[in-house]
Design a protein around this motif. Structure first.
Motif, PDB file in Angstrom:
ATOM      1  N   TYR A   3      27.060  14.088  13.708  1.00 61.70           N
ATOM      2  CA  TYR A   3      26.795  12.650  13.733  1.00 61.70           C
ATOM      3  C   TYR A   3      25.312  12.417  13.973  1.00 61.70           C
ATOM      4  N   ARG A   5      23.744   9.048  12.339  1.00 58.83           N
ATOM      5  CA  ARG A   5      23.530   7.610  12.126  1.00 58.83           C
ATOM      6  C   ARG A   5      24.744   6.844  12.621  1.00 58.83           C
ATOM      7  N   LEU A   6      24.536   5.997  13.607  1.00 60.93           N
ATOM      8  CA  LEU A   6      25.637   5.269  14.228  1.00 60.93           C
ATOM      9  C   LEU A   6      25.448   3.772  14.077  1.00 60.93           C
ATOM     10  N   SER A   7      26.573   3.057  14.039  1.00 59.22           N
ATOM     11  CA  SER A   7      26.556   1.606  14.167  1.00 59.22           C
ATOM     12  C   SER A   7      27.417   1.268  15.378  1.00 59.22           C
ATOM     13  N   THR A  62      33.117   6.429   9.660  1.00 56.93           N
ATOM     14  CA  THR A  62      32.933   5.425   8.624  1.00 56.93           C
ATOM     15  C   THR A  62      32.690   6.082   7.278  1.00 56.93           C
ATOM     16  N   GLU A  66      25.401   4.169   5.125  1.00 58.69           N
ATOM     17  CA  GLU A  66      24.348   4.029   6.120  1.00 58.69           C
ATOM     18  C   GLU A  66      24.692   4.647   7.470  1.00 58.69           C
ATOM     19  N   THR A  67      25.975   4.845   7.779  1.00 59.42           N
ATOM     20  CA  THR A  67      26.350   5.359   9.099  1.00 59.42           C
ATOM     21  C   THR A  67      27.422   6.432   9.000  1.00 59.42           C
ATOM     22  N   ASP A  68      27.474   7.274  10.031  1.00 59.03           N
ATOM     23  CA  ASP A  68      28.484   8.320  10.124  1.00 59.03           C
ATOM     24  C   ASP A  68      29.685   7.864  10.951  1.00 59.03           C
ATOM     25  N   ARG A  70      31.190   4.361  13.662  1.00 64.88           N
ATOM     26  CA  ARG A  70      31.036   3.056  14.306  1.00 64.88           C
ATOM     27  C   ARG A  70      31.545   3.198  15.732  1.00 64.88           C
TER      28      ARG A  70
END
Length: 88
Positions: A3, A5-7, A62, A66-68, A70
């Motif tokens: 992981y 990129r996180l949101s 996800t 853009e993200t791995d 959420r």
């Protein structure tokens, strides 16, 4: 999966601020957990930090480019409060 990129949900950001949880802490738990298990359609990872601090991260993987993952919530517990999980 690593992981990077996180949101975050609004709830997660509020809990992180209340509990002094940094993004680096979240990444540590997701990438090197002591324990990971499913929970109500989400995933939970836990890791014990020095001093006995147990950090539990609730998240969903996800499919967004853009993200791995959420992040849904961050829960800071004492080590003795870790959940026992039985594999069937």
């Amino acid at each position: 999966m690593a992981y990077e990129r996180l949101s975050y949900t609004r709830h997660a950001l509020i809990r992180m601020e209340e509990r002094g949880v940094q993004e680096s802490d979240v990444l540590r738990v997701l990438n090197n957990p002591d324990l990971t298990y499913p929970s109500y359609g989400k995933r939970v990872s836990e890791d014990v930090f020095e001093g006995g601090r147990l950090l539990r991260i609730v998240f969903v993987d996800t499919l967004e480019t853009e993200t791995d993952a959420r992040i849904v919530s961050a829960i800071d517990l004492e080590e003795g409060q870790a959940r026992e999980v039985r594999v069937r």
